[in-house]
Design an enzyme around this catalytic site. Structure first.
Site, mmCIF file in Angstrom:
data_model
loop_
_atom_site.group_PDB
_atom_site.id
_atom_site.type_symbol
_atom_site.label_atom_id
_atom_site.label_comp_id
_atom_site.label_asym_id
_atom_site.label_seq_id
_atom_site.Cartn_x
_atom_site.Cartn_y
_atom_site.Cartn_z
ATOM 1 N N TRP A 1 0.842 -1.207 0.000
ATOM 2 C CA TRP A 1 0.000 0.000 0.000
ATOM 3 C C TRP A 1 0.870 1.247 0.000
ATOM 4 C CZ3 TRP A 1 -5.293 0.851 0.061
ATOM 5 C CH2 TRP A 1 -6.090 -0.298 0.100
ATOM 6 N N GLU B 1 -0.192 -7.316 7.970
ATOM 7 C CA GLU B 1 0.627 -8.487 7.682
ATOM 8 C C GLU B 1 2.087 -8.325 8.129
ATOM 9 O OE1 GLU B 1 -3.022 -8.574 5.831
ATOM 10 O OE2 GLU B 1 -1.514 -7.085 5.254
ATOM 11 N N VAL C 1 2.838 2.690 5.399
ATOM 12 C CA VAL C 1 2.122 3.944 5.602
ATOM 13 C C VAL C 1 0.654 3.615 5.816
ATOM 14 C CG1 VAL C 1 1.445 6.156 4.582
ATOM 15 C CG2 VAL C 1 3.705 5.212 4.085
ATOM 16 N N GLY D 1 -12.076 7.681 6.932
ATOM 17 C CA GLY D 1 -13.282 8.125 7.607
ATOM 18 C C GLY D 1 -13.862 7.119 8.587
ATOM 19 N N THR D 2 -13.133 6.009 8.845
ATOM 20 C CA THR D 2 -13.646 4.989 9.766
ATOM 21 C C THR D 2 -12.637 4.721 10.869
ATOM 22 O OG1 THR D 2 -12.668 3.104 8.617
ATOM 23 C CG2 THR D 2 -14.814 3.890 7.802
ATOM 24 N N HIS E 1 -11.048 2.087 11.238
ATOM 25 C CA HIS E 1 -10.068 1.133 10.722
ATOM 26 C C HIS E 1 -8.633 1.584 11.016
ATOM 27 C CE1 HIS E 1 -8.658 -2.083 8.113
ATOM 28 N NE2 HIS E 1 -7.905 -1.211 7.464
ATOM 29 N N ARG F 1 7.647 12.812 5.840
ATOM 30 C CA ARG F 1 8.409 11.908 6.699
ATOM 31 C C ARG F 1 9.177 10.834 5.922
ATOM 32 N NH1 ARG F 1 3.969 13.673 9.418
ATOM 33 N NH2 ARG F 1 4.185 14.045 11.637
#
Length: 158
Positions: free
Chosen positions: A26, A60, A80, A85-86, A88, A127
C-alpha cells in the site's frame, strides 16, 4: 512534527550483522522512497545487503517480521497508514504496533517500527526522506534496529 528532539544520526559499523526489511504494498510511492532510504542507511552502516520482503498491508507486517527476526540480527517494518473516515485506522495501527512489539520481545531481536501513521498524504511525504522532507523515517528505522542489535551483541558478550 514528531521529529523534535531527534538525536543526531549515528555512524554505525554494523558489518557482520544481517537485516531483514518487511515492506507493505500500500502507498507504494512513499513506501518505496522509505525503502530506498532504509537501504542507504544499511549500506552506510556497512551491510552488503538486506533481505526485502513485500507484504500486502500493515496488518501483515508482524507475522513476516517474526519470520525475519528468527533469521536476521535486526528487522525493519516499513509502511504507511493514512487515516480515513472509519475506525479502521486505529485498529490497524494498534494491531501493527502491538504485533511488532511482541515480535521484538518474543524473539529478542530488534524490530524497528517504520510504519507512518498519518492524517494525509502530505504528512507521509514529509516523513519519507525525500530531499525536501522534514524527516527520514526509513533511514532512522534502520539506524534504530542496527544500533539496538549492536547493543544487544555487546550485552550478550558481558
Amino acid at each position: 512534527m514528531a521529529g523534535d528532539g531527534r538525536p543526531e544520526a549515528a555512524h554505525l559499523n554494523a558489518r557482520g550483522l544481517s537485516l531483514g526489511i518487511a515492506v507493505t504494498a500500500w502507498n507504494r510511492e512513499v513506501v518505496d522512497q522509505m525503502l530506498d532510504r532504509a537501504l542507504t542507511a544499511a549500506q552506510d552502516a556497512g551491510l552488503e545487503e538486506a533481505e526485502v520482503v513485500r507484504v500486502a498491508g500493515a496488518v501483515e507486517l508482524p507475522v513476516v517480521a517474526q519470520a525475519l527476526a528468527r533469521r536476521f540480527d535486526a528487522v525493519v517494518a516499513l509502511g504507511v497508514v493514512i487515516r480515513g473516515g472509519t475506525a479502521h485506522f486505529e485498529y490497524v495501527n494498534r494491531s501493527v504496533t502491538d504485533g511488532l512489539t511482541r515480535v521484538a520481545l518474543d524473539e529478542s531481536t530488534p524490530v524497528a517500527h517504520g510504519v507512518l501513521t498519518v492524517e494525509n498524504q502530505q504528512q507521509a511525504l514529509d516523513r519519507a526522506g525525500y530531499p525536501d522532507s522534514k524527516e527520514d523515517k526509513g533511514f532512522e528505522a534502520v539506524q534504530a534496529a542496527l544500533g539496538t542489535a549492536l547493543e544487544l551483541t555487546r550485552l550478550r558478550q558481558l
